[in-house]
Enzyme design. Sequence first.
Site, PDB file in Angstrom:
ATOM      1  N   GLY A 238       0.824  -1.202   0.000  1.00  9.18           N
ATOM      2  CA  GLY A 238       0.000   0.000   0.000  1.00  9.18           C
ATOM      3  C   GLY A 238       0.856   1.248   0.000  1.00  9.18           C
ATOM      4  N   SER A 239       0.310   2.314   0.538  1.00  5.07           N
ATOM      5  CA  SER A 239       0.990   3.610   0.490  1.00  5.07           C
ATOM      6  C   SER A 239       2.174   3.652   1.455  1.00  5.07           C
ATOM      7  CB  SER A 239      -0.009   4.702   0.862  1.00  5.07           C
ATOM      8  OG  SER A 239      -0.513   4.434   2.157  1.00  5.07           O
ATOM      9  N   GLY A 243       2.759   2.053   5.195  1.00  2.73           N
ATOM     10  CA  GLY A 243       3.926   1.206   5.449  1.00  2.73           C
ATOM     11  C   GLY A 243       4.797   1.739   6.569  1.00  2.73           C
ATOM     12  N   GLU A 260       5.708  -3.437   0.622  1.00  2.00           N
ATOM     13  CA  GLU A 260       5.652  -3.124  -0.814  1.00  2.00           C
ATOM     14  C   GLU A 260       4.860  -1.842  -0.952  1.00  2.00           C
ATOM     15  OE1 GLU A 260       7.212  -4.661  -3.078  1.00  2.00           O
ATOM     16  OE2 GLU A 260       7.512  -6.733  -2.443  1.00  2.00           O
ATOM     17  N   CYS A 294       1.554   0.518  -8.733  1.00  2.69           N
ATOM     18  CA  CYS A 294       2.724   0.995  -7.992  1.00  2.69           C
ATOM     19  C   CYS A 294       3.872   1.257  -8.952  1.00  2.69           C
ATOM     20  CB  CYS A 294       3.125  -0.025  -6.931  1.00  2.69           C
ATOM     21  SG  CYS A 294       3.288  -1.678  -7.597  1.00  2.69           S
TER      22      CYS A 294
HETATM   23  P1  NAD Z   1      -3.432   2.237   1.372  1.00  2.00           P
HETATM   24  O1  NAD Z   1      -2.121   2.477   2.026  1.00  2.00           O
HETATM   25  O2  NAD Z   1      -4.492   3.253   1.538  1.00  2.00           O
HETATM   26  O3  NAD Z   1      -4.046   0.838   1.877  1.00  2.00           O
HETATM   27  C1  NAD Z   1      -3.341  -0.364   1.702  1.00  2.00           C
HETATM   28  C2  NAD Z   1      -3.813  -1.383   2.695  1.00  2.00           C
HETATM   29  O4  NAD Z   1      -3.351  -1.020   3.992  1.00  2.00           O
HETATM   30  C3  NAD Z   1      -5.333  -1.493   2.823  1.00  2.00           C
HETATM   31  O5  NAD Z   1      -5.704  -2.846   2.966  1.00  2.00           O
HETATM   32  C4  NAD Z   1      -5.610  -0.733   4.086  1.00  2.00           C
HETATM   33  O6  NAD Z   1      -6.811  -1.112   4.684  1.00  2.00           O
HETATM   34  C5  NAD Z   1      -4.400  -1.145   4.906  1.00  2.00           C
HETATM   35  N1  NAD Z   1      -4.122  -0.316   6.093  1.00  2.00           N
HETATM   36  C6  NAD Z   1      -4.094   1.027   6.179  1.00  2.00           C
HETATM   37  N2  NAD Z   1      -3.826   1.406   7.454  1.00  2.00           N
HETATM   38  C7  NAD Z   1      -3.669   0.272   8.175  1.00  2.00           C
HETATM   39  C8  NAD Z   1      -3.385   0.004   9.541  1.00  2.00           C
HETATM   40  N3  NAD Z   1      -3.213   0.975  10.428  1.00  2.00           N
HETATM   41  N4  NAD Z   1      -3.300  -1.274   9.935  1.00  2.00           N
HETATM   42  C9  NAD Z   1      -3.462  -2.286   9.061  1.00  2.00           C
HETATM   43  N5  NAD Z   1      -3.758  -2.092   7.755  1.00  2.00           N
HETATM   44  C10 NAD Z   1      -3.855  -0.822   7.311  1.00  2.00           C
HETATM   45  O7  NAD Z   1      -3.114   2.005  -0.189  1.00  2.00           O
HETATM   46  P2  NAD Z   1      -4.136   1.864  -1.412  1.00  2.00           P
HETATM   47  O8  NAD Z   1      -4.716   3.200  -1.725  1.00  2.00           O
HETATM   48  O9  NAD Z   1      -5.041   0.704  -1.220  1.00  2.00           O
HETATM   49  O10 NAD Z   1      -3.133   1.439  -2.593  1.00  2.00           O
HETATM   50  C11 NAD Z   1      -2.365   2.330  -3.315  1.00  2.00           C
HETATM   51  C12 NAD Z   1      -0.940   2.389  -2.809  1.00  2.00           C
HETATM   52  O11 NAD Z   1      -0.383   1.074  -2.768  1.00  2.00           O
HETATM   53  C13 NAD Z   1      -0.027   3.180  -3.728  1.00  2.00           C
HETATM   54  O12 NAD Z   1       0.845   3.949  -2.947  1.00  2.00           O
HETATM   55  C14 NAD Z   1       0.732   2.106  -4.479  1.00  2.00           C
HETATM   56  O13 NAD Z   1       1.972   2.530  -4.986  1.00  2.00           O
HETATM   57  C15 NAD Z   1       0.881   1.062  -3.422  1.00  2.00           C
HETATM   58  N6  NAD Z   1       1.131  -0.256  -4.003  1.00  2.00           N
HETATM   59  C16 NAD Z   1       2.402  -0.767  -3.910  1.00  2.00           C
HETATM   60  C17 NAD Z   1       2.690  -1.989  -4.494  1.00  2.00           C
HETATM   61  C18 NAD Z   1       4.072  -2.554  -4.441  1.00  2.00           C
HETATM   62  O14 NAD Z   1       4.216  -3.752  -4.676  1.00  2.00           O
HETATM   63  N7  NAD Z   1       5.107  -1.780  -4.140  1.00  2.00           N
HETATM   64  C19 NAD Z   1       1.680  -2.709  -5.157  1.00  2.00           C
HETATM   65  C20 NAD Z   1       0.399  -2.167  -5.216  1.00  2.00           C
HETATM   66  C21 NAD Z   1       0.146  -0.937  -4.630  1.00  2.00           C
END
Ligand code: NAD
Length: 502
Positions: A238-239, A243, A260, A294
Amino acid sequence: MLNSLTGLGLSDLNPGAWAGSALPASSDVIDVHNPASGALLGRVALADVAQYERVVAEACRVQAEWRMFPAPRRGEIVRQIGDALRAVKVELGELVSLEVGKIRAEGQGEVQESIDIADFSVGLSRQLYGLTMHSERPSHRMYEQWHPLGTIGVITAFNFPNAVWAWNAMLAAVCGDAVVWKPSLKAPLTAIATHVVAEQVLAKHGWSGLFGLVIGRDAGVGETMIRDPRLPLISATGSVRMGRHVGQVVAGRLARSLLELGGNNAIIVEPDADLALATRAIVFAAAGTAGQRCTTLRRIFVHRSISGALIPKLVAAYGQIKVGDPLAEGVLMGPLIDAGAVEAYEHAITTALAQGGELLAGGRRLHGNFVAPTLIRAVRDMAICREETFAPILYVVEYDDLADAIHMQNDVPQGLSSSIFTNSFRSAELFLSAKGSDCGIANVNIGTSGAEIGGAFGGEKETGGGRESGSDSWKAYMRRQTNTLNYGTDLPLAQGIRFDVG
Ligand code: NAD
């Protein structure tokens, strides 16, 4: 949606039933909308912490047996999960399109990626190799073996609602681990369908519960998961913002995290590049998946001597990108995921123009969650270019010297994917060398997105440093044990130390 669910054999599932007795309906319910049409796709009852507890306890119970089930036999079950995904690839891919707006080919491609990683994992189940070492002591043998780690927590982003789970779960399963999955609340239906497909195979073989699914809120279920001492590894996609928090919490309990996170990917186009090739790669990498990968291309560095030739080609290509219903024939770009993403797109464009950028193509919302793919000529060191905006916005910067282009490419907090377009062996090798790209992925004459599963996938710096998928990424899901056996009658010590008593 109904077609997809009927095809998947899920049409008669009620919201509380899909995860079996582990997740009875609760009063906390979310609506899931199609980002293209706004239509209500379904309603999902969210799990609370008590339900999370039951799923994790069950996964840990099953894992205690699974870890002793021979790895090649675990691989055989993963093979069957891969086949089950193959059987529903079209329907599941369509569901991905309906829920997150990917065009049909990309929805199918995502499920294909899950099938590919299942196949990869089957082979891997016979190759979880450890090394043997020559002991410095006589009549001693040293070797290492890889044991299952335990139950793994997997957190996934909305934009790969099927494949990122598979990258983790297929490897983890052959490694002897159980998996508890917390998907994004923006894509719970694909998660349910994926989970049910895998659970049906597991249940047939008496391994029901090895994969758990918990769809819940970050503040309750998410926070409980990352703090859970029963989970030795949290793999989170995720973001960077997410992370940074998850990484710190998991480090605080001295467990492992596999992060990631966001990227800010770039292509350098050298004067000797094949411009037709570069144009095609740039357009797919920047506008594909509506800029919501990503690995999406966010910046290009174009040598000043060829920018007059390349930029008009890009502007022309951008004008031909058909934006619309992601399941319609000929459409290349679907919608952004939601209104918040559209707002972020508009904000980034306004900011870029205020910082000295010049709009070359696109630049506006079309309707609903649909936006025009956007090309902006940026000035050097524009602050907005350091940020990842999860939308189809591409910044173009001119350069004179390759070393300077590499410097600009690397001079951002993220380090996921990068490419160079050149026909020069020297330029390509410089880009791939230790003073070249600082990213986890560095390509020559292909774009930044669309990695194959055979390689280790992930990035450096704020992208989090994790590696998933191919190569030896499986080691993240196992613990290494070093064994020394003495088959002699003496007790020699290492380093020649003598410690004689009596
Ligand atoms: P996001 O960070 O908003 O959410 C990602 C996940 O994290 C979700 O399941 C969310 O519910 C969870 N999350 C958030 N806060 C949490 C917490 N406190 N405890 C546990 N879980 C929590 O990201 P998004 O908008 O779903 O996705 C887009 C982002 O993901 C972009 O920044 C993109 O670059 C990144 N991404 C990275 C990769 C990679 O492999 N590097 C792949 C896909 C997406």
